[in-house]
Design a protein around this motif. Structure first.
Motif, PDB file in Angstrom:
ATOM      1  N   PHE A 174      12.881   3.846  -2.755  1.00  0.00           N
ATOM      2  CA  PHE A 174      11.675   3.575  -1.982  1.00  0.00           C
ATOM      3  C   PHE A 174      11.364   2.076  -1.983  1.00  0.00           C
ATOM      4  O   PHE A 174      10.953   1.509  -0.964  1.00  0.00           O
ATOM      5  CB  PHE A 174      10.502   4.370  -2.562  1.00  0.00           C
ATOM      6  N   LYS A 175      11.583   1.412  -3.109  1.00  0.00           N
ATOM      7  CA  LYS A 175      11.341  -0.024  -3.177  1.00  0.00           C
ATOM      8  C   LYS A 175      12.295  -0.780  -2.268  1.00  0.00           C
ATOM      9  O   LYS A 175      11.903  -1.743  -1.583  1.00  0.00           O
ATOM     10  CB  LYS A 175      11.483  -0.537  -4.610  1.00  0.00           C
ATOM     11  N   LYS A 176      13.555  -0.373  -2.236  1.00  0.00           N
ATOM     12  CA  LYS A 176      14.524  -1.014  -1.355  1.00  0.00           C
ATOM     13  C   LYS A 176      14.099  -0.850   0.101  1.00  0.00           C
ATOM     14  O   LYS A 176      14.240  -1.767   0.912  1.00  0.00           O
ATOM     15  CB  LYS A 176      15.911  -0.418  -1.574  1.00  0.00           C
ATOM     16  N   GLN A 177      13.560   0.326   0.406  1.00  0.00           N
ATOM     17  CA  GLN A 177      13.117   0.597   1.773  1.00  0.00           C
ATOM     18  C   GLN A 177      11.905  -0.245   2.147  1.00  0.00           C
ATOM     19  O   GLN A 177      11.820  -0.806   3.246  1.00  0.00           O
ATOM     20  CB  GLN A 177      12.787   2.084   1.925  1.00  0.00           C
ATOM     21  N   GLN A 178      10.952  -0.370   1.243  1.00  0.00           N
ATOM     22  CA  GLN A 178       9.720  -1.106   1.515  1.00  0.00           C
ATOM     23  C   GLN A 178       9.934  -2.618   1.451  1.00  0.00           C
ATOM     24  O   GLN A 178       9.205  -3.374   2.082  1.00  0.00           O
ATOM     25  CB  GLN A 178       8.628  -0.699   0.515  1.00  0.00           C
ATOM     26  N   ASP A 179      10.891  -3.052   0.664  1.00  0.00           N
ATOM     27  CA  ASP A 179      11.226  -4.467   0.526  1.00  0.00           C
ATOM     28  C   ASP A 179      10.004  -5.305   0.121  1.00  0.00           C
ATOM     29  O   ASP A 179       9.708  -6.344   0.708  1.00  0.00           O
ATOM     30  CB  ASP A 179      11.830  -5.008   1.834  1.00  0.00           C
ATOM     31  N   CYS A 180       9.267  -4.819  -0.867  1.00  0.00           N
ATOM     32  CA  CYS A 180       8.167  -5.601  -1.433  1.00  0.00           C
ATOM     33  C   CYS A 180       7.988  -5.185  -2.894  1.00  0.00           C
ATOM     34  O   CYS A 180       8.559  -4.188  -3.341  1.00  0.00           O
ATOM     35  CB  CYS A 180       6.876  -5.428  -0.643  1.00  0.00           C
ATOM     36  N   ARG A 181       7.206  -5.956  -3.620  1.00  0.00           N
ATOM     37  CA  ARG A 181       7.050  -5.717  -5.055  1.00  0.00           C
ATOM     38  C   ARG A 181       6.192  -4.489  -5.348  1.00  0.00           C
ATOM     39  O   ARG A 181       5.363  -4.086  -4.537  1.00  0.00           O
ATOM     40  CB  ARG A 181       6.411  -6.936  -5.724  1.00  0.00           C
ATOM     41  N   ILE A 182       6.409  -3.960  -6.547  1.00  0.00           N
ATOM     42  CA  ILE A 182       5.543  -2.899  -7.066  1.00  0.00           C
ATOM     43  C   ILE A 182       4.220  -3.538  -7.496  1.00  0.00           C
ATOM     44  O   ILE A 182       4.210  -4.546  -8.207  1.00  0.00           O
ATOM     45  CB  ILE A 182       6.205  -2.194  -8.262  1.00  0.00           C
ATOM     46  N   ASP A 183       3.118  -2.972  -7.056  1.00  0.00           N
ATOM     47  CA  ASP A 183       1.799  -3.456  -7.480  1.00  0.00           C
ATOM     48  C   ASP A 183       1.412  -2.845  -8.823  1.00  0.00           C
ATOM     49  O   ASP A 183       1.010  -3.555  -9.746  1.00  0.00           O
ATOM     50  CB  ASP A 183       0.741  -3.111  -6.429  1.00  0.00           C
ATOM     51  N   HIS A 184       1.537  -1.526  -8.921  1.00  0.00           N
ATOM     52  CA  HIS A 184       1.245  -0.876 -10.200  1.00  0.00           C
ATOM     53  C   HIS A 184       1.858   0.517 -10.216  1.00  0.00           C
ATOM     54  O   HIS A 184       2.216   1.070  -9.170  1.00  0.00           O
ATOM     55  CB  HIS A 184      -0.262  -0.784 -10.446  1.00  0.00           C
ATOM     56  N   VAL A 185       1.993   1.068 -11.414  1.00  0.00           N
ATOM     57  CA  VAL A 185       2.461   2.444 -11.590  1.00  0.00           C
ATOM     58  C   VAL A 185       1.387   3.232 -12.333  1.00  0.00           C
ATOM     59  O   VAL A 185       0.569   2.663 -13.059  1.00  0.00           O
ATOM     60  CB  VAL A 185       3.809   2.515 -12.346  1.00  0.00           C
ATOM     61  N   GLU A 186       1.410   4.544 -12.139  1.00  0.00           N
ATOM     62  CA  GLU A 186       0.458   5.445 -12.795  1.00  0.00           C
ATOM     63  C   GLU A 186       1.175   6.729 -13.203  1.00  0.00           C
ATOM     64  O   GLU A 186       2.288   7.005 -12.744  1.00  0.00           O
ATOM     65  CB  GLU A 186      -0.707   5.779 -11.852  1.00  0.00           C
ATOM     66  N   LEU A 187       0.525   7.504 -14.037  1.00  0.00           N
ATOM     67  CA  LEU A 187       1.041   8.811 -14.427  1.00  0.00           C
ATOM     68  C   LEU A 187       0.209   9.913 -13.783  1.00  0.00           C
ATOM     69  O   LEU A 187      -1.000   9.772 -13.600  1.00  0.00           O
ATOM     70  CB  LEU A 187       1.005   8.982 -15.952  1.00  0.00           C
ATOM     71  N   LEU A 188       0.871  10.986 -13.444  1.00  0.00           N
ATOM     72  CA  LEU A 188       0.216  12.218 -12.996  1.00  0.00           C
ATOM     73  C   LEU A 188       0.555  13.317 -13.979  1.00  0.00           C
ATOM     74  O   LEU A 188       1.739  13.621 -14.167  1.00  0.00           O
ATOM     75  CB  LEU A 188       0.700  12.608 -11.589  1.00  0.00           C
ATOM     76  N   GLY A 197       0.787  -1.228   0.000  1.00  0.00           N
ATOM     77  CA  GLY A 197       0.000   0.000   0.000  1.00  0.00           C
ATOM     78  C   GLY A 197       0.816   1.274   0.000  1.00  0.00           C
ATOM     79  O   GLY A 197       0.263   2.367  -0.173  1.00  0.00           O
ATOM     80  N   ALA A 198       2.119   1.181   0.181  1.00  0.00           N
ATOM     81  CA  ALA A 198       2.980   2.372   0.155  1.00  0.00           C
ATOM     82  C   ALA A 198       2.975   2.993  -1.241  1.00  0.00           C
ATOM     83  O   ALA A 198       2.764   2.302  -2.250  1.00  0.00           O
ATOM     84  CB  ALA A 198       4.393   2.005   0.570  1.00  0.00           C
ATOM     85  N   TYR A 199       3.252   4.297  -1.294  1.00  0.00           N
ATOM     86  CA  TYR A 199       3.081   5.065  -2.538  1.00  0.00           C
ATOM     87  C   TYR A 199       4.199   6.091  -2.640  1.00  0.00           C
ATOM     88  O   TYR A 199       4.566   6.726  -1.653  1.00  0.00           O
ATOM     89  CB  TYR A 199       1.717   5.751  -2.480  1.00  0.00           C
TER      90      TYR A 199
END
Length: 346
Positions: A161-175, A149-151
């Motif tokens: 941020f991924k190294k810090q969270q130590d879990c997979r990316i669920d999805h990416v989006e554009l702003l 759930g981290a963003y």
């Protein structure tokens, strides 16, 4: 079977190939493909906000030029001095770390008044073999949501941020979400005989293109052959532990389920000393899980595609281009013969 280089006339009449992505993977592939056809279009992501591109983006408000420049360099037909000039990086002062090619594109952006016109003008200056198109001219930012759930906002922040969270990316989006695609990009996809996705960073180079309004749908609607070119290695800070099918599943989930017909993967072994260095950095040779890819309804072709030398495990431009053209020609022969499906010998 291996592709043969065409004559000048056949080169000018070669297949219309659209390659979609960004970063080193796309530029490497273009270097090989330009020998086979003049009708080559690179559609490139513009979500980068790090390094020299990020500096120019912040300082003068232009879209990031780095991935565009890499593609231009690969397609350029220039003298050695010009090639050296394009890739030159300043070593001191306020321009330290900045590449001259980025500055040239920035100058053209100012002269022409728009980024897409600047890219078109730079292509003319460098007499490139083919066309390079930014996927959108909207000022977009890439965001990533993780399985916990981290963003995080910003392409350059995803790795840490991924190294810090130590879990997979669920999805990416554009702003902003669903930015408008450049019409030239959609036109190129519609006119393509062959569409290539990858190789390159899954979440930061390839998928961002599919999040631009209409791009994934245009690929799915095209009658062109559609190939996903797998990376040779997993990527630290992005796809650790991913198999080839994991890459493919993420790609289709962000795009459309019927967007890819064939998956092209490397079969060359990685030298042990090189593999060990990657392992120390959290990356490894990509596992090709054949049965799962077949269950996804996607054809799989494995060829020796890795460069036999160098400090990094990367595709050999000529081997990759030759494999792609072999697959394309084999399908064309089968279609001519009245078959609806095709299979390539491994």
């Amino acid at each position: 079977m291996s592709a043969m280089l065409p004559s000048r006339q056949l080169w000018a009449q070669g297949p219309h190939i659209v390659a979609i992505g960004g970063g080193t993977g796309l530029s490497t592939m273009l270097r090989g493909l330009k020998k086979y056809t003049k009708n080559l279009t690179a559609i490139v992501t513009v979500s980068d906000d790090g390094g020299g591109s990020g500096m120019l983006r912040r300082d003068i408000g232009m879209l990031p030029p780095g991935d565009i420049r890499h593609c231009m360099e690969s397609l350029a037909n220039t003298e050695p001095v010009m090639q050296q000039l394009l890739t030159y990086r300043f070593e001191s002062g306020t321009l330290r770390g900045q590449c001259f090619g980025n500055l040239l594109l920035a100058a053209l952006n100012g002269v022409t008044g728009s980024f897409d016109e600047a890219v078109r003008s730079m292509g003319q200056v460098l007499a490139i073999s083919g066309t390079v198109i930014p996927v959108t001219t909207t000022d977009v930012r890439l965001t990533a949501t993780f399985e916990n759930g981290a963003y995080v906002v910003g392409e350059s922040n995803i790795f840490g941020f991924k190294k810090q969270q130590d879990c997979r990316i669920d999805h990416v989006e554009l702003l902003p979400a669903h930015p408008k695609a450049l019409p030239d990009a959609l036109d190129a996809i519609a006119a393509a005989d062959l569409i290539l996705l990858g190789p390159g960073s899954l979440y930061t180079s390839i998928i961002p293109n599919l999040l631009v309004d209409g791009v994934a749908e245009a690929i799915a609607a095209s009658d062109a052959q559609k190939i996903y070119v797998c990376n040779i290695m997993t990527q630290d800070g992005e796809t650790e532990g991913y198999t080839a099918a994991d890459h493919l599943a993420a790609l289709l989930r962000h795009g459309t389920a019927d967007m890819v017909e064939l998956c092209l993967a490397n079969s060359s072994p990685i030298p042990p000393e090189l593999a060990e260095r990657y392992r120390a950095e959290g990356a490894e040779a990509l596992t090709v899980d054949r049965e799962r890819i077949a269950q996804m309804g996607v054809e799989l072709v494995e060829r020796p595609l890795a460069s036999p030398s160098g400090d990094f495990a990367r595709h050999d431009p000529d081997a990759l281009a030759s494999a792609v053209l072999d697959i394309y020609r084999a399908r064309a022969v089968h279609i001519y013969g009245g078959r609806e499906s095709y299979r390539i010998e491994k």
